[in-house]
Design a protein around this motif. Sequence first.
Motif, short mmCIF file in Angstrom:
data_model
loop_
_atom_site.label_atom_id
_atom_site.label_comp_id
_atom_site.label_asym_id
_atom_site.label_seq_id
_atom_site.Cartn_x
_atom_site.Cartn_y
_atom_site.Cartn_z
N ALA A 1 -15.16 11.75 10.78
CA ALA A 1 -14.81 12.21 12.01
C ALA A 1 -13.05 11.88 12.20
O ALA A 1 -12.35 12.44 13.03
CB ALA A 1 -15.81 11.84 12.95
N ALA A 2 -13.30 11.07 11.99
CA ALA A 2 -12.05 10.25 12.29
C ALA A 2 -11.14 10.66 11.33
O ALA A 2 -9.44 10.94 11.82
CB ALA A 2 -11.34 8.93 11.75
N ILE A 3 -11.36 11.22 9.83
CA ILE A 3 -10.27 11.78 8.42
C ILE A 3 -9.66 13.41 9.45
O ILE A 3 -8.56 13.68 9.24
CB ILE A 3 -10.44 11.40 7.58
N SER A 4 -10.57 13.40 10.00
CA SER A 4 -11.16 15.02 10.57
C SER A 4 -9.66 14.70 11.18
O SER A 4 -9.05 15.90 12.21
CB SER A 4 -12.13 16.43 10.70
N VAL A 5 -10.31 13.93 12.45
CA VAL A 5 -8.90 13.85 13.45
C VAL A 5 -7.67 14.03 13.50
O VAL A 5 -6.58 14.48 13.87
CB VAL A 5 -9.46 12.76 14.64
N ILE A 6 -7.59 13.47 11.66
CA ILE A 6 -6.28 13.20 11.89
C ILE A 6 -4.99 14.50 11.45
O ILE A 6 -3.94 14.73 11.13
CB ILE A 6 -6.03 11.84 10.60
#
Length: 266
Positions: A236-241
Amino acid sequence: MTMPLSQRIVFWTVVCCVLAILSIPTVVVVGASFTAGNIIAFPPEGLSLKWYSRIAGAGDLWRAFGRSLYVAAVCTALAIPVGTLAGIALAKYRLRFETPFQIYLLLPFTIPLIGSGIGLMLLFGEMRILGQLWPVGVACTVINLPFMIWAVMASASGLEPDLELAAANCGAPPLSTFFHVTLPAVVPGIISGSLLMFILALNEFLVSLLLVDARIVTLPVQIYNSIRSIITPDLAAISVIFIASAVAAVILLDRLVGLEIFLKSK
């Protein structure tokens, strides 16, 4: 003309529903990326930045991200000259094969992407370049090139023919007229089309999945391989990036040429 109250209520209700439907997936992903728990969840179990810290040290993700940047750079570098010349030609001249070419521009919306991907996979296999990284950029160019052409056409259609005639009357050769009159006029379309091609190639998944092997996967394929086992908050964090990168590109597009240039290309 002012709409009646009942129509305004219906209109804004529909608008709010559409905005909510479009925004909810992004809100869920952003919220889940800040969870303090070890399982992806929304609402998040507390707030923490630990998953962003984890991906900061994830070498495999950053290497995959570098490959995605390489693919996007190859795609953009190929799309700029090809898309610019094609867009100017379609906007300014009557071509013999203009109708078939216009039909080709609609193919990305009529042919399933899996079909294009399999066709390119077979072609690159016969050329013995399957499994390398740069052909993925070529494939992204082939599939998304119409967007570049439309963006340039939108700028070229607003070019006054008298400017080119004036340059010719002043003795400028055709090549000088192109570089000093025509090309500067379509720069906004080139910029908007290039940014769009870069974003589309950066996020391309299906074609990358078909054309690369496990040693040189791009970031979308790396994420896909990870979620096949378990979905963790770091994804999810890399998707936010990724989302932040897309927002930054839109802001940059608006600052450089204005969003109206891009919207006109549609």
